[in-house]
Design a protein around this motif. Structure first.
Motif, PDB file in Angstrom:
ATOM      1  N   MET A   1       0.869  -1.264  -0.006  1.00  0.00           N
ATOM      2  CA  MET A   1      -0.182  -0.017   0.222  1.00  0.00           C
ATOM      3  C   MET A   1       0.885   1.122   0.015  1.00  0.00           C
ATOM      4  O   MET A   1       2.111   1.172   0.665  1.00  0.00           O
ATOM      5  CB  MET A   1      -0.927  -0.003   1.325  1.00  0.00           C
ATOM      6  CG  MET A   1      -2.133  -0.889   1.190  1.00  0.00           C
ATOM      7  SD  MET A   1      -3.213  -0.533   2.473  1.00  0.00           S
ATOM      8  CE  MET A   1      -2.432  -1.135   3.819  1.00  0.00           C
ATOM      9  N   ILE A   2       0.413   2.415  -0.527  1.00  0.00           N
ATOM     10  CA  ILE A   2       1.209   3.545  -0.678  1.00  0.00           C
ATOM     11  C   ILE A   2       0.093   4.597   0.105  1.00  0.00           C
ATOM     12  O   ILE A   2      -0.979   4.676  -0.357  1.00  0.00           O
ATOM     13  CB  ILE A   2       1.344   3.923  -2.041  1.00  0.00           C
ATOM     14  CG1 ILE A   2       2.226   2.870  -2.616  1.00  0.00           C
ATOM     15  CG2 ILE A   2       1.976   5.363  -2.220  1.00  0.00           C
ATOM     16  CD1 ILE A   2       3.441   3.059  -2.287  1.00  0.00           C
ATOM     17  N   ILE A   3       0.529   5.396   0.865  1.00  0.00           N
ATOM     18  CA  ILE A   3      -0.060   6.473   1.397  1.00  0.00           C
ATOM     19  C   ILE A   3       0.192   7.664   0.850  1.00  0.00           C
ATOM     20  O   ILE A   3       1.415   8.158   0.702  1.00  0.00           O
ATOM     21  CB  ILE A   3       0.158   6.830   2.898  1.00  0.00           C
ATOM     22  CG1 ILE A   3      -0.305   5.505   3.724  1.00  0.00           C
ATOM     23  CG2 ILE A   3      -0.529   8.048   3.535  1.00  0.00           C
ATOM     24  CD1 ILE A   3       0.112   5.354   5.184  1.00  0.00           C
ATOM     25  N   TYR A   4      -0.562   8.430   0.084  1.00  0.00           N
ATOM     26  CA  TYR A   4      -0.223   9.870  -0.461  1.00  0.00           C
ATOM     27  C   TYR A   4      -0.649  10.858   0.494  1.00  0.00           C
ATOM     28  O   TYR A   4      -1.728  10.764   0.773  1.00  0.00           O
ATOM     29  CB  TYR A   4      -1.272   9.841  -1.734  1.00  0.00           C
ATOM     30  CG  TYR A   4      -1.379  11.345  -2.441  1.00  0.00           C
ATOM     31  CD1 TYR A   4      -0.008  11.813  -2.834  1.00  0.00           C
ATOM     32  CD2 TYR A   4      -2.258  11.833  -2.914  1.00  0.00           C
ATOM     33  CE1 TYR A   4       0.151  13.245  -3.504  1.00  0.00           C
ATOM     34  CE2 TYR A   4      -2.375  13.115  -3.524  1.00  0.00           C
ATOM     35  CZ  TYR A   4      -1.301  13.694  -3.879  1.00  0.00           C
ATOM     36  OH  TYR A   4      -1.201  14.877  -4.421  1.00  0.00           O
ATOM     37  N   ASN A   5       0.365  11.583   1.056  1.00  0.00           N
ATOM     38  CA  ASN A   5       0.428  12.486   2.211  1.00  0.00           C
ATOM     39  C   ASN A   5       0.281  13.775   1.335  1.00  0.00           C
ATOM     40  O   ASN A   5       1.356  14.240   0.917  1.00  0.00           O
ATOM     41  CB  ASN A   5       1.236  12.277   2.872  1.00  0.00           C
ATOM     42  CG  ASN A   5       1.253  13.211   4.260  1.00  0.00           C
ATOM     43  OD1 ASN A   5       0.238  12.829   5.237  1.00  0.00           O
ATOM     44  ND2 ASN A   5       1.949  14.027   4.379  1.00  0.00           N
ATOM     45  N   VAL A   6      -0.542  14.659   1.833  1.00  0.00           N
ATOM     46  CA  VAL A   6      -0.592  16.003   1.343  1.00  0.00           C
ATOM     47  C   VAL A   6      -0.753  16.893   2.684  1.00  0.00           C
ATOM     48  O   VAL A   6      -1.590  16.969   3.420  1.00  0.00           O
ATOM     49  CB  VAL A   6      -1.742  16.453   0.483  1.00  0.00           C
ATOM     50  CG1 VAL A   6      -1.814  17.918   0.253  1.00  0.00           C
ATOM     51  CG2 VAL A   6      -2.046  15.490  -0.809  1.00  0.00           C
ATOM     52  N   THR A   7       0.437  17.715   2.868  1.00  0.00           N
ATOM     53  CA  THR A   7       0.656  18.438   4.210  1.00  0.00           C
ATOM     54  C   THR A   7       0.204  19.708   3.771  1.00  0.00           C
ATOM     55  O   THR A   7       0.627  20.351   2.864  1.00  0.00           O
ATOM     56  CB  THR A   7       2.146  18.431   4.803  1.00  0.00           C
ATOM     57  OG1 THR A   7       2.533  17.304   5.187  1.00  0.00           O
ATOM     58  CG2 THR A   7       2.072  19.183   6.030  1.00  0.00           C
ATOM     59  N   ILE A   8      -0.654  20.523   4.530  1.00  0.00           N
ATOM     60  CA  ILE A   8      -1.148  21.828   4.083  1.00  0.00           C
ATOM     61  C   ILE A   8      -0.776  22.931   5.153  1.00  0.00           C
ATOM     62  O   ILE A   8      -1.168  22.453   6.453  1.00  0.00           O
ATOM     63  CB  ILE A   8      -2.468  21.773   3.848  1.00  0.00           C
ATOM     64  CG1 ILE A   8      -2.937  20.711   2.806  1.00  0.00           C
ATOM     65  CG2 ILE A   8      -3.171  23.211   3.072  1.00  0.00           C
ATOM     66  CD1 ILE A   8      -3.463  19.426   3.480  1.00  0.00           C
ATOM     67  N   ASN A   9      -0.352  23.983   4.840  1.00  0.00           N
ATOM     68  CA  ASN A   9      -0.113  25.043   5.667  1.00  0.00           C
ATOM     69  C   ASN A   9      -0.987  26.070   5.510  1.00  0.00           C
ATOM     70  O   ASN A   9      -0.783  26.874   4.372  1.00  0.00           O
ATOM     71  CB  ASN A   9       1.308  25.545   5.770  1.00  0.00           C
ATOM     72  CG  ASN A   9       1.444  26.702   6.756  1.00  0.00           C
ATOM     73  OD1 ASN A   9       0.784  27.682   6.998  1.00  0.00           O
ATOM     74  ND2 ASN A   9       2.768  26.368   7.663  1.00  0.00           N
ATOM     75  N   VAL A  99       3.735   1.703   2.726  1.00  0.00           N
ATOM     76  CA  VAL A  99       3.385   0.992   4.112  1.00  0.00           C
ATOM     77  C   VAL A  99       4.272  -0.228   4.258  1.00  0.00           C
ATOM     78  O   VAL A  99       4.114  -1.254   3.083  1.00  0.00           O
ATOM     79  CB  VAL A  99       1.783   0.777   4.089  1.00  0.00           C
ATOM     80  CG1 VAL A  99       1.698  -0.163   5.272  1.00  0.00           C
ATOM     81  CG2 VAL A  99       1.179   2.013   4.110  1.00  0.00           C
ATOM     82  N   LEU A 100       4.974  -0.332   4.996  1.00  0.00           N
ATOM     83  CA  LEU A 100       5.957  -1.848   5.276  1.00  0.00           C
ATOM     84  C   LEU A 100       5.325  -2.796   6.031  1.00  0.00           C
ATOM     85  O   LEU A 100       5.413  -4.064   5.856  1.00  0.00           O
ATOM     86  CB  LEU A 100       7.393  -1.443   5.653  1.00  0.00           C
ATOM     87  CG  LEU A 100       8.116  -0.489   4.836  1.00  0.00           C
ATOM     88  CD1 LEU A 100       9.656  -0.055   5.423  1.00  0.00           C
ATOM     89  CD2 LEU A 100       8.450  -0.772   3.155  1.00  0.00           C
ATOM     90  N   SER A 101       4.774  -2.485   7.077  1.00  0.00           N
ATOM     91  CA  SER A 101       4.103  -3.212   8.046  1.00  0.00           C
ATOM     92  C   SER A 101       2.901  -2.475   8.871  1.00  0.00           C
ATOM     93  O   SER A 101       3.225  -1.200   8.879  1.00  0.00           O
ATOM     94  CB  SER A 101       5.031  -4.023   9.054  1.00  0.00           C
ATOM     95  OG  SER A 101       5.709  -2.922   9.575  1.00  0.00           O
ATOM     96  N   GLU A 102       2.032  -3.081   9.336  1.00  0.00           N
ATOM     97  CA  GLU A 102       0.892  -2.590  10.070  1.00  0.00           C
ATOM     98  C   GLU A 102       0.805  -3.405  11.415  1.00  0.00           C
ATOM     99  O   GLU A 102       0.777  -4.659  11.211  1.00  0.00           O
ATOM    100  CB  GLU A 102      -0.428  -2.385   9.360  1.00  0.00           C
ATOM    101  CG  GLU A 102      -0.454  -1.557   8.218  1.00  0.00           C
ATOM    102  CD  GLU A 102      -1.855  -1.591   7.438  1.00  0.00           C
ATOM    103  OE1 GLU A 102      -2.376  -0.379   8.011  1.00  0.00           O
ATOM    104  OE2 GLU A 102      -1.954  -2.016   6.926  1.00  0.00           O
TER     105      GLU A 102
END
Length: 103
Positions: A1-9, A99-102
């Motif tokens: 799985m891939i998390i697409y992370n968008v950080t917003i200021n 994601v490598l592990s959960e």
């Protein structure tokens, strides 16, 4: 799985309107692309003083290929909407998390 992370200021004066738009319009539109399994919006708390308020929108894709399809088929239009509404009052920083592990 891939998390697409968008950080917003965000600048504080748009906080309430932006938050409504993210929850009621933008994130549902991103999910409607069918490219993500889930999404969440979180507020980022930092120990050091920062200008503005910081959030992160996280979208979970099943794999990198699906995320790449989002980038080519959907992202330009969806990014443009935010730019038109908020201009430089909302600054975005995008990253991909594998994601490598959960547990």
């Amino acid at each position: 799985m891939i998390i697409y992370n968008v950080t917003i200021n965000l600048q504080e004066e748009i906080h309430d309107q932006w938050l409504l738009w993210m929850n009621d319009v933008h994130m549902p539109e991103v999910m409607a692309t069918g490219k993500f399994l889930s999404a969440k919006l979180v507020r980022v708390h930092v120990d050091q003083p920062m200008e503005g308020i910081v959030f992160a929108a996280q979208y979970v894709a099943k794999d990198k290929a699906t995320l790449e399809k989002y980038y080519t088929e959907d992202a330009p239009r969806l990014r443009q909407e935010g730019l038109q509404l908020w201009g430089d009052q909302a600054l975005y920083f995008r990253t991909e998390l594998e994601v490598l592990s959960e547990f």
